[in-house]
Design an enzyme around this catalytic site. Structure first.
Site, PDB file in Angstrom:
ATOM      1  N   TYR A 189      -8.596  10.653   8.527  1.00 47.34           N
ATOM      2  CA  TYR A 189      -7.504  10.869   7.575  1.00 47.34           C
ATOM      3  C   TYR A 189      -7.263  12.359   7.372  1.00 47.34           C
ATOM      4  O   TYR A 189      -6.121  12.836   7.416  1.00 47.34           O
ATOM      5  CB  TYR A 189      -7.881  10.202   6.252  1.00 47.34           C
ATOM      6  N   SER A 232      -1.877  16.142   2.208  1.00 48.49           N
ATOM      7  CA  SER A 232      -3.044  15.857   1.360  1.00 48.49           C
ATOM      8  C   SER A 232      -3.921  17.100   1.292  1.00 48.49           C
ATOM      9  O   SER A 232      -3.998  17.878   2.253  1.00 48.49           O
ATOM     10  CB  SER A 232      -3.865  14.703   1.937  1.00 48.49           C
TER      11      SER A 232
END
Length: 278
Positions: free
Chosen positions: A155, A141
């Site tokens: 995250y 990501s």
């Protein structure tokens, strides 16, 4: 049907929806025998049936080592080889300030976002090394690169670790002609935004369409990222076209990681000039 992945056997984790499902569809369309995996057996069986071309579904909780081992070793035993592994399974993580995050929630996110990627690589590695061929693709990501690109520091933390683990594994397994790369999506229109908002699987279905206009404002290319954008990158990394690509992270983010749109920075410049003249 094209044949960029003809005669290849591929596993896609987290394949019951979103990027994983679309990647599985494209893998099959490009000639691969695809094994979809996920926790939701009803959706997985339905997806495999719709894909056809020899696609199958194996229920797998990627936080369970026994499940991961059974998925990967079972696929190799059933099909005689394993050419591609797309470690795509993931989900939201705890929100809030560091002082407020429950360590049990930290552990849960670690198991899904990082430990599962390590486990999949652990069990795919000996199979691919014995073949002297294979492509492992991990889902990272842009949040793993810069603070503030996710509403969850947890995250971001583990996605950054995924990208670095990819490089570590690549430099080890590359000696046996096994390539390891990652894809780091930016603002892709999926239901993960709804899940970060606390919505369950059922409630989050169909929300991807709702966030497209908002996401279109985040990148130099003025549209939301689509699951196809990630899936086609995964096709490339799975194919022999990328045979000399190793230890790389492909950013699929419309360029957002490199800064603001020109129009935004130019408007800021003009506003500053007007202020100073003023």
């Amino acid at each position: 049907m094209a044949d960029r992945l003809k005669n290849k056997v591929a596993i896609v984790t987290g394949a019951t929806s979103g990027m994983g499902l679309r990647t599985a569809q494209l893998y099959a369309a490009e000639g691969a025998t695809v094994v979809l995996s996920g926790r939701r057996a009803d959706l997985g069986e339905q997806a495999a049936a719709q894909i056809g071309h020899g696609a199958s579904f194996v229920r797998c909780d990627v936080t369970d080592e026994a499940d991961v081992r059974a998925l990967i070793e079972g696929t190799a035993e059933r099909h005689g080889r394993l050419d591609v592994l797309f470690s795509n399974a993931g989900g939201p993580a705890a929100l809030g300030r560091v002082q407020d995050i429950d360590l049990a929630d930290l552990d849960a996110a670690y198991n899904v976002l990082l430990r599962s990627v390590f486990a999949c690589t652990k069990y795919a590695a000996p199979i691919m090394r014995a073949q002297q061929a294979g492509s492992i693709i991990n889902n990272g990501s842009v949040a793993g690169y810069r603070a503030g690109f996710s509403s969850s520091m947890v995250y971001s933390l583990f996605k950054g670790a995924v990208v670095h683990f990819t490089k570590l594994a690549a430099l080890e397994l590359g000696e046996d002609f096994v390539r390891v790369n990652s894809i780091s999506p930016g603002p892709i229109a999926t239901d993960i935004f709804a899940k970060f908002a606390g919505m369950d699987d059922a409630a989050s279905e169909g929300t991807a369409e709702k966030v497209k206009d908002r996401l279109a404002k985040a990148t130099p290319i003025p549209r939301a990222g689509l699951v196809d954008d990630v899936a086609w990158a995964a096709v490339y990394l799975a194919s022999d076209e990328s045979g000399y690509i190793n230890a790389q992270d492909i950013l699929v983010d419309g360029g957002m990681i490199w800064g603001r749109r020109f129009s935004e920075s130019d408007a800021g410049r003009q506003a500053m000039h007007e202020f100073l003249r003023g």
